[in-house]
Structures are given as structure tokens and as C-alpha cells.
Design a protein around this motif. Structure first.
Motif, PDB file in Angstrom:
ATOM      1  N   LEU A 149       0.748  -1.154   0.053  1.00  0.00           N
ATOM      2  CA  LEU A 149      -0.124  -0.051   0.109  1.00  0.00           C
ATOM      3  C   LEU A 149       0.978   1.344   0.131  1.00  0.00           C
ATOM      4  N   ALA A 150       1.916   1.242   0.775  1.00  0.00           N
ATOM      5  CA  ALA A 150       2.872   2.600   0.990  1.00  0.00           C
ATOM      6  C   ALA A 150       3.261   2.736  -0.728  1.00  0.00           C
ATOM      7  N   ARG A 151       3.912   1.754  -1.151  1.00  0.00           N
ATOM      8  CA  ARG A 151       4.790   1.938  -2.342  1.00  0.00           C
ATOM      9  C   ARG A 151       4.036   1.956  -3.521  1.00  0.00           C
ATOM     10  N   ASP A 152       2.869   1.345  -3.478  1.00  0.00           N
ATOM     11  CA  ASP A 152       1.856   1.136  -4.997  1.00  0.00           C
ATOM     12  C   ASP A 152       0.949   2.023  -5.058  1.00  0.00           C
ATOM     13  N   CYS A 153       0.493   2.549  -3.581  1.00  0.00           N
ATOM     14  CA  CYS A 153      -0.954   3.184  -3.566  1.00  0.00           C
ATOM     15  C   CYS A 153      -0.834   4.533  -2.979  1.00  0.00           C
ATOM     16  N   GLY A 154      -0.078   4.567  -1.838  1.00  0.00           N
ATOM     17  CA  GLY A 154       0.114   5.885  -1.040  1.00  0.00           C
ATOM     18  C   GLY A 154      -1.338   6.066  -0.046  1.00  0.00           C
ATOM     19  N   ASP A 155      -1.197   6.989   0.742  1.00  0.00           N
ATOM     20  CA  ASP A 155      -2.020   7.448   1.484  1.00  0.00           C
ATOM     21  C   ASP A 155      -3.131   8.072   0.555  1.00  0.00           C
ATOM     22  N   PHE A 156      -4.385   7.340   0.605  1.00  0.00           N
ATOM     23  CA  PHE A 156      -5.501   7.545  -0.380  1.00  0.00           C
ATOM     24  C   PHE A 156      -6.831   8.626   0.279  1.00  0.00           C
ATOM     25  N   ILE A 157      -7.590   9.128  -0.585  1.00  0.00           N
ATOM     26  CA  ILE A 157      -8.587   9.943  -0.290  1.00  0.00           C
ATOM     27  C   ILE A 157      -9.773   9.235   0.374  1.00  0.00           C
ATOM     28  N   LEU A 158     -10.360   9.757   1.529  1.00  0.00           N
ATOM     29  CA  LEU A 158     -11.550   9.253   2.211  1.00  0.00           C
ATOM     30  C   LEU A 158     -12.644  10.312   2.095  1.00  0.00           C
ATOM     31  N   ARG A 159     -12.165  11.457   1.879  1.00  0.00           N
ATOM     32  CA  ARG A 159     -13.306  12.648   1.703  1.00  0.00           C
ATOM     33  C   ARG A 159     -12.747  13.772   0.836  1.00  0.00           C
ATOM     34  N   ARG A 160     -13.228  13.873  -0.368  1.00  0.00           N
ATOM     35  CA  ARG A 160     -12.677  15.051  -1.092  1.00  0.00           C
ATOM     36  C   ARG A 160     -12.705  16.513  -0.302  1.00  0.00           C
ATOM     37  N   SER A 161     -12.021  17.366  -1.168  1.00  0.00           N
ATOM     38  CA  SER A 161     -11.939  18.515  -0.389  1.00  0.00           C
ATOM     39  C   SER A 161     -13.367  19.421  -0.398  1.00  0.00           C
ATOM     40  N   ASP A 162     -14.316  18.904  -1.663  1.00  0.00           N
ATOM     41  CA  ASP A 162     -15.736  19.505  -1.496  1.00  0.00           C
ATOM     42  C   ASP A 162     -16.474  18.885  -0.672  1.00  0.00           C
ATOM     43  N   GLY A 163     -16.141  17.815   0.072  1.00  0.00           N
ATOM     44  CA  GLY A 163     -16.887  17.440   1.064  1.00  0.00           C
ATOM     45  C   GLY A 163     -17.662  15.894   0.725  1.00  0.00           C
ATOM     46  N   LEU A 164     -17.216  15.842  -0.555  1.00  0.00           N
ATOM     47  CA  LEU A 164     -17.750  14.333  -1.097  1.00  0.00           C
ATOM     48  C   LEU A 164     -17.020  13.026  -0.615  1.00  0.00           C
ATOM     49  N   PHE A 165     -17.707  12.151  -0.028  1.00  0.00           N
ATOM     50  CA  PHE A 165     -16.932  10.722   0.372  1.00  0.00           C
ATOM     51  C   PHE A 165     -16.458  10.090  -0.744  1.00  0.00           C
ATOM     52  N   SER A 166     -15.147   9.343  -0.664  1.00  0.00           N
ATOM     53  CA  SER A 166     -14.640   8.907  -1.653  1.00  0.00           C
ATOM     54  C   SER A 166     -15.479   7.498  -1.972  1.00  0.00           C
ATOM     55  N   TYR A 167     -15.262   7.234  -3.183  1.00  0.00           N
ATOM     56  CA  TYR A 167     -15.658   5.867  -3.710  1.00  0.00           C
ATOM     57  C   TYR A 167     -15.211   4.860  -2.828  1.00  0.00           C
ATOM     58  N   GLN A 168     -13.978   4.930  -2.438  1.00  0.00           N
ATOM     59  CA  GLN A 168     -13.269   3.965  -1.669  1.00  0.00           C
ATOM     60  C   GLN A 168     -14.107   3.418  -0.358  1.00  0.00           C
ATOM     61  N   LEU A 169     -14.110   4.727   0.304  1.00  0.00           N
ATOM     62  CA  LEU A 169     -15.135   4.688   1.576  1.00  0.00           C
ATOM     63  C   LEU A 169     -16.236   4.036   1.617  1.00  0.00           C
TER      64      LEU A 169
END
Ligand code: GLU
Length: 311
Positions: free
Chosen positions: A169-189
Motif C-alpha cells: 500500500l505505501a509503495r504502490d498506492c500511498g495514502d488515499f482520499i477518504l473525503r474530497r475537499s468539496d466534502g464528497l466521500f470517496s468511492y473507496q470509503l
């Protein structure tokens, strides 16, 4: 595939009218769940309401009915589940796994690893290193996105069609978005929370999402939910093996339903999936008995030429 009672689902994003790729996925997810004597759920992933207006969500439900699919219970609408996502975000936050990210699009692009293409990048963790004071100062001028911290750890799973998969995860993906800056929850969550709370045990979806699966497995485990079985399916190609593109042919249901009956469309999709020796008309329910994942190829699936004739 699994011994436990199966709960499958289809989870389209209605940002346009459903197209053949969506129907292909819906059909396979349905057949797989029903063949196992399991439940089949429909979830409308309309979390991004401006992009997924109610009209298109309604149309998606109608289109799936037109195709001859049935599902258990009422469809679930992500746009109505914000509080549930909030609660799960808070759970992750309490574990110290969430931090605000103030990076602009331009900054993200500049730091992107070139090997992953335009839309994907491994986040360099710049905001993970911000002090409390720095983050507080930045928050005065801009609303941050929220990211999930990932460990330097390999996530492994075995895909039902594509076999063993592993991603650090750290190497191939990195810290990922849970909520976008416009307030929308991410698809992943949203996808992880909904699958878990609906008791989904089998996820069937396009192989274009295979790479998101390790992140989702990590989220599920972190939230204390069990991990479903994943079966990613081949992408649909035209009869020559080229990727379908809107500019070439209009294969949305608007055009298709004018030219073909739903049984014809189902027959062509089942043929492309290796489930019928020729594209003969069929209802989804007629294909359940003979359904077998062993028949579905891993290479991209070709649609019959008849679909393109006369376009
Ligand atoms: N909503 C996603 C899509 O339409 C699918 C999500 C999933 O199946 O996990 O591409």
C-alpha cells in the motif's frame, strides 16, 4: 465458488445512461449470485449527486429491469447515506489514521509518479508531515481533503478470475482520499462501508477496479469488517478487439433498446462472456443453471459484430 450463503451485488454509478459494459457486469454478478442460490442486491452509487442526477438513477433501475434482472429488496442509494459514511470516517479518525491534505491538483500532478498515468499517482505524503500548527494555518484558507494513512505492508488476495494479487500500500498506492475537499466521500470509503453493512460476500466488477481492491481490503480490515470474495471481470471490446469508445458507437441503452430486444442483448452479452456458444436470445434467469465462472475468459471479451452492424 464460496460455500457460505452468497450475497452478490451490482453497484452502478449513474453518471450517464447505462452502457453495455455495465450490463455485462450486472449480468455476471447476477448469474454468479443466483447460481449459488444467493441474494443479489442493487446499489446506486450516486454519491456525487450533481454528476448522478435522480433521473439517471431511476433510468438505471429501469434499464436493469428491462434487461430482465431482479434483485432482493429495494435498491440502496449512496446519496442518502452520508451520515453512515461520516460515522465510519470518525471511526478511522479515532484510530489516528486520517489526516487533512491541502495539496492542490497541480501539486499532486507535479509529485505524481510517472508510471501510473494521469489519474493515478502515489501520494508523496507531504501533508502527513505537516505539524498541527501548519495544518491549522492552511485550514484558514482552504478546505482540506481527508486522507487515510496506509502502512508499508503488502495486502494479498486471490481474485476469482485473475488469481493471486499483492500490493504494497505505501509503495504502490500511498495514502488515499477518504473525503474530497468539496466534502464528497470517496468511492473507496462508500463502497467498503456499503458492501460490509449490506452483508455482501461476493463482489463482481470490471477489472478496471482490480487495482482499488487492496485499498478496500485494508479499509475493511481496519474497520473490523470481513472481506468479501472478489471476482473482477474482463472488459468488453468490440468485435475487432478494440476498446469500446463512445465516439465510435453509441452503445448506451437508448440506442440499443431501439435496435434489439432485451433477450437479444442478454444473449450477446452471455456469448461474449463465454456462456453461450452463439449469441442467441435468452433471459437472464434462463442462464443461471449453466453459469460457471470456469467458462468466463480472463482476456478481454469481444462483442458480436451484429451489435455494430448498421450503426
Ligand atoms: N460504481 C462503480 C462503477 O460503476 C463500481 C463499484 C464497484 O462495483 O465496486 O464503476
Amino acid at each position: 465458488m464460496a460455500d457460505a450463503p452468497v450475497t452478490g451485488r451490482f453497484a452502478p454509478t449513474p453518471s450517464g445512461r447505462l452502457h453495455l459494459g455495465n450490463l455485462f457486469c450486472a449480468l455476471l454478478a447476477y448469474l454468479s449470485a443466483r447460481k449459488a442460490g444467493g441474494r443479489f442486491l442493487l446499489r446506486i452509487e450516486d454519491i456525487d449527486l450533481p454528476r448522478c442526477p435522480a433521473r439517471l438513477a431511476r433510468q438505471a433501475v429501469e434499464d436493469l429491469r428491462w434487461l430482465g434482472l431482479d434483485w432482493d429488496g429495494e435498491p440502496l442509494y449512496q446519496s442518502r447515506r452520508t451520515e453512515i459514511y461520516e460515522r465510519h470516517l470518525a471511526m478511522l479518525s479515532q484510530k489516528g489514521l486520517v489526516y487533512p491534505c491541502f495539496c492542490t491538483r497541480a501539486q499532486l500532478h507535479a509529485s505524481a509518479a510517472p508510471n501510473l498515468g494521469d489519474t493515478q499517482y502515489v501520494y508523496n505524503g507531504a501533508c502527513a508531515r505537516l505539524s498541527r500548527e501548519e495544518a491549522g494555518r492552511l485550514a484558514l484558507t482552504r478546505r482540506p481533503a481527508l486522507r487515510m494513512r496506509v502502512p508499508d505492508e503488502e495486502v494479498r488476495f486471490t481474485d476469482g478470475l485473475y488469481g493471486p494479487q499483492a500490493e504494497n500500500l505505501a509503495r504502490d498506492c500511498g495514502d488515499f482520499i477518504l473525503r474530497r475537499s468539496d466534502g464528497l466521500f470517496s468511492y473507496q470509503l462508500a463502497v467498503v462501508v456499503d458492501d460490509a453493512l449490506s452483508g455482501v460476500t461476493q463482489v463482481v466488477r470490471g477489472r478496471d477496479i482490480l487495482s482499488a481492491t487492496p485499498r478496500q481490503i485494508y479499509l475493511l480490515r481496519t474497520l473490523g469488517y470481513s472481506v468479501p470474495e472478489y471476482v473482477h471481470i474482463p472488459l468488453l471490446m468490440d468485435a475487432q478487439g478494440r476498446r469500446l469508445a463512445k465516439r465510435d458507437h453509441d452503445l448506451s441503452l437508448t440506442a440499443l433498446s431501439r435496435r434489439f430486444t432485451s433477450r437479444e442483448v442478454v444473449g450477446m452479452l452471455a456469448f461474449s462472456a463465454g456462456l453461450l456458444p452463439e449469441p442467441r436470445p435468452a433471459a437472464p434467469s434462463e442462464l443461471i443453471a449453466a453459469f460457471d465462472w470456469a467458462k468466463v475468459p480472463t482476456q478481454d471479451a469481444r462483442l458480436p459484430q451484429a451489435l455494430f452492424d448498421g450503426l
